[in-house]
Write an enzyme that holds these catalytic residues in place. Structure first.
Site, PDB file in Angstrom:
ATOM      1  N   MET A 179     -29.850   1.964  -5.803  1.00 53.44           N
ATOM      2  CA  MET A 179     -30.052   0.870  -6.732  1.00 53.44           C
ATOM      3  C   MET A 179     -28.909   0.553  -7.619  1.00 53.44           C
ATOM      4  SD  MET A 179     -32.909   2.454  -9.323  1.00 53.44           S
ATOM      5  CE  MET A 179     -32.363   3.966 -10.364  1.00 53.44           C
ATOM      6  N   CYS A 193     -21.456   3.552 -10.292  1.00 51.54           N
ATOM      7  CA  CYS A 193     -21.866   2.316 -10.052  1.00 51.54           C
ATOM      8  C   CYS A 193     -20.585   1.516  -9.240  1.00 51.54           C
ATOM      9  CB  CYS A 193     -22.065   1.412 -11.267  1.00 51.54           C
ATOM     10  SG  CYS A 193     -23.466   1.779 -11.983  1.00 51.54           S
TER      11      CYS A 193
HETATM   12  N1  LIG Z   1     -30.732  11.367  -5.138  1.00 52.53           N
HETATM   13  C1  LIG Z   1     -30.631  10.136  -5.641  1.00 52.53           C
HETATM   14  O1  LIG Z   1     -31.337   9.832  -6.507  1.00 52.53           O
HETATM   15  C2  LIG Z   1     -29.958   9.065  -4.884  1.00 52.53           C
HETATM   16  C3  LIG Z   1     -30.184   7.823  -5.391  1.00 52.53           C
HETATM   17  C4  LIG Z   1     -29.456   6.750  -4.912  1.00 52.53           C
HETATM   18  C5  LIG Z   1     -28.457   6.867  -3.855  1.00 52.53           C
HETATM   19  N2  LIG Z   1     -28.168   8.122  -3.471  1.00 52.53           N
HETATM   20  C6  LIG Z   1     -27.023   8.394  -2.484  1.00 52.53           C
HETATM   21  O2  LIG Z   1     -27.736   9.163  -1.376  1.00 52.53           O
HETATM   22  C7  LIG Z   1     -26.476   9.668  -0.642  1.00 52.53           C
HETATM   23  C8  LIG Z   1     -26.955  11.366  -0.561  1.00 52.53           C
HETATM   24  O3  LIG Z   1     -27.173  11.948  -1.619  1.00 52.53           O
HETATM   25  P1  LIG Z   1     -28.379  13.064  -2.235  1.00 52.53           P
HETATM   26  O4  LIG Z   1     -28.931  12.522  -2.997  1.00 52.53           O
HETATM   27  O5  LIG Z   1     -28.805  13.337  -0.899  1.00 52.53           O
HETATM   28  O6  LIG Z   1     -27.418  14.086  -2.736  1.00 52.53           O
HETATM   29  P2  LIG Z   1     -26.723  15.320  -1.978  1.00 52.53           P
HETATM   30  O7  LIG Z   1     -27.800  16.425  -1.893  1.00 52.53           O
HETATM   31  O8  LIG Z   1     -25.662  16.114  -3.059  1.00 52.53           O
HETATM   32  O9  LIG Z   1     -26.220  15.125  -0.809  1.00 52.53           O
HETATM   33  C9  LIG Z   1     -24.863  14.637  -0.764  1.00 52.53           C
HETATM   34  C10 LIG Z   1     -24.350  15.251   0.502  1.00 52.53           C
HETATM   35  O10 LIG Z   1     -22.749  14.776   0.745  1.00 52.53           O
HETATM   36  C11 LIG Z   1     -22.040  15.732   0.770  1.00 52.53           C
HETATM   37  N3  LIG Z   1     -20.707  15.449   0.358  1.00 52.53           N
HETATM   38  C12 LIG Z   1     -20.047  15.452  -0.676  1.00 52.53           C
HETATM   39  N4  LIG Z   1     -18.692  15.269  -0.844  1.00 52.53           N
HETATM   40  C13 LIG Z   1     -18.511  14.721   0.580  1.00 52.53           C
HETATM   41  C14 LIG Z   1     -17.275  14.817   1.416  1.00 52.53           C
HETATM   42  N5  LIG Z   1     -16.152  14.673   0.726  1.00 52.53           N
HETATM   43  N6  LIG Z   1     -17.485  14.537   2.831  1.00 52.53           N
HETATM   44  C15 LIG Z   1     -18.591  14.746   3.344  1.00 52.53           C
HETATM   45  N7  LIG Z   1     -19.763  15.161   2.614  1.00 52.53           N
HETATM   46  C16 LIG Z   1     -19.562  15.306   1.400  1.00 52.53           C
HETATM   47  C17 LIG Z   1     -22.623  17.025   0.044  1.00 52.53           C
HETATM   48  O11 LIG Z   1     -22.147  18.202   0.275  1.00 52.53           O
HETATM   49  P3  LIG Z   1     -22.292  19.525  -0.567  1.00 52.53           P
HETATM   50  O12 LIG Z   1     -23.700  19.685  -0.737  1.00 52.53           O
HETATM   51  O13 LIG Z   1     -21.744  20.518   0.171  1.00 52.53           O
HETATM   52  O14 LIG Z   1     -21.617  19.074  -1.793  1.00 52.53           O
HETATM   53  C18 LIG Z   1     -23.980  16.831   0.279  1.00 52.53           C
HETATM   54  O15 LIG Z   1     -24.313  17.388   1.262  1.00 52.53           O
HETATM   55  C19 LIG Z   1     -25.360   9.587  -1.457  1.00 52.53           C
HETATM   56  O16 LIG Z   1     -24.622   8.653  -0.833  1.00 52.53           O
HETATM   57  C20 LIG Z   1     -25.980   9.211  -2.785  1.00 52.53           C
HETATM   58  O17 LIG Z   1     -25.272   8.582  -3.732  1.00 52.53           O
HETATM   59  C21 LIG Z   1     -28.891   9.205  -3.999  1.00 52.53           C
END
Ligand SMILES: NC(=O)c1ccc[n+]([C@@H]2O[C@H](COP(=O)([O-])OP(=O)(O)OC[C@H]3O[C@@H](n4cnc5c(N)ncnc54)[C@H](OP(=O)(O)O)[C@@H]3O)[C@@H](O)[C@H]2O)c1
Length: 343
Positions: free
Chosen positions: A196, A209
């Site tokens: 969002m 952002c």
């Molecule tokens: N959670 C929310 O509220 C939210 C809201 C909006 C959007 N998002 C988006 O959703 C996506 C997933 O995030 P999540 O919330 O599920 O958080 P998460 O649990 O931290 O998942 C992100 C994943 O990306 C991995 N990662 C980090 N750097 C990387 C790299 N250089 N190459 C490959 N993988 C990498 C992390 O690995 P490690 O765990 O080993 O660091 C982790 O497995 C992200 O794009 C985030 O911006 C999340």
């Protein structure tokens, strides 16, 4: 009428109010806008024609934890051939071990740092060599890998801006470009996980952002270009699910805060003061504790984008408060939305 409908869904939320005059009935309704509590996220059911899955190949980035981890398991259960890109496969991360423990031919974890050209190219080769008929290509790419941080513009170092963009934006661009030849052959799907915060900005979130706004622009350009070639591009814009994923933990917030304060230029530290800084960190902690713990709406959205005959351009898995805020911030003049939400 509209005011009545909007306020009904938000009727239990405390916070700032705005009165709206309903000309039809000559009444004034109150809308609620600002809240730290959340209504539960309605799990949307997408009714539309769905294509057969048929062991189609899909690669997801960032499967060590969070959405990526759940998605890998879910898409596998739906019958996809899943390539789960994991940042820490080489280090034997717990998430990787759990995915590997499924012992399935249709779920393969691969080492994948989206910032690393060689690893991305190796992932393309792995997928290519695993396909029954590489000439028919691969079906889907889910760009999910991401990192996040916070901090006001004056508190954020250039190093931090670049670090977040390297993963969220350039990682998405790099991975997409590398897999497009295979995706084009299948007339497949690209699903980019934005946020969002890729549609509406927030104070103290500029390093995140700007990368997600970039993902949105990249996705739009790609969608226009790919339309004549049969590849469909969707963006999923989750709301606040921080409590359900590993994006932030209280320890991580404290570590970021400490590093930020230690590295602040003296003039900034002096002008803003420690009290103000600590208040901002406390706000971030509150935000992180307030999110939804049920990620199924995000998983459903990605699944629809990969399986529906006509996927949506944008998906909004978020609760009513954030959905309404996003509509207002993207459709009303800045002077109005600033007044309601920011000032
Ligand atoms: N959670 C929310 O509220 C939210 C809201 C909006 C959007 N998002 C988006 O959703 C996506 C997933 O995030 P999540 O919330 O599920 O958080 P998460 O649990 O931290 O998942 C992100 C994943 O990306 C991995 N990662 C980090 N750097 C990387 C790299 N250089 N190459 C490959 N993988 C990498 C992390 O690995 P490690 O765990 O080993 O660091 C982790 O497995 C992200 O794009 C985030 O911006 C999340």
């Amino acid at each position: 009428m509209l005011a009545t409908r909007l306020s009904r869904t938000l009727s239990q939320l405390p916070g700032k109010t705005l009165s709206v005059y309903d000309g039809e009935h000559g009444t004034r309704s109150t809308l609620l806008f600002c809240s730290t509590s959340f209504t539960s996220i309605r799990r949307r059911t997408y009714a539309s024609k769905v294509d057969p899955v048929d062991s189609k190949a899909v690669l997801i980035t960032g499967c060590d934890s969070g959405f990526g981890f759940s998605l890998a398991k879910h898409l596998h259960s739906k019958g996809f051939l899943v390539f789960a890109g994991c940042l820490l496969k080489d280090k034997g991360d717990a998430g990787v071990k759990e995915l590997d423990s499924l012992n399935s031919d249709r779920l393969r974890t691969i080492q994948l740092n989206v910032c690393n050209n060689e690893e991305v190219e190796r992932a393309v080769e792995t997928v290519h060599s695993s396909l029954k008929d590489p000439e028919k290509g691969m079906w889907g790419l889910v760009n999910n890998a991401g990192i996040s941080t916070f901090g006001e513009v004056e508190f954020t170092s250039m190093e931090t801006y670049k670090e977040v963009a390297e993963v969220n934006l350039w990682g998405t661009v790099r991975t997409t470009k590398s897999f497009l030849p295979l995706l084009r052959r299948a007339k497949g799907r690209v699903v980019n996980i934005s946020s969002m915060l890729g549609r509406m900005a927030n104070p103290a979130r500029s390093p995140y952002c700007i990368t997600k706004f970039g993902v949105e622009a990249f996705s739009d350009c790609l969608r226009y270009e790919m339309y004549p070639l049969g590849v469909k591009v969707s963006v999923v814009e989750p709301g606040n699910f921080i409590a359900a994923t590993s994006l932030y933990s209280p320890e991580r917030i404290q570590a970021i805060a400490k590093k930020m304060w230690d590295e602040l230029p003296e003039v900034v530290r002096k002008d803003y003061g420690r009290k103000y800084f600590d208040e901002q960190i406390a706000k971030m902690e509150t935000y992180c504790n307030s999110g939804s713990t049920d990620t199924s709406s995000v998983i459903d959205a990605v699944t629809h984008a990969l399986t529906a005959t006509s996927p949506y351009t944008r998906y909004h898995p978020m609760d009513y408060y954030w959905w309404l805020r996003m509509q207002i911030m993207t459709h009303l003049p800045g002077a109005v939305s600033d007044k309601i939400y920011i000032h």
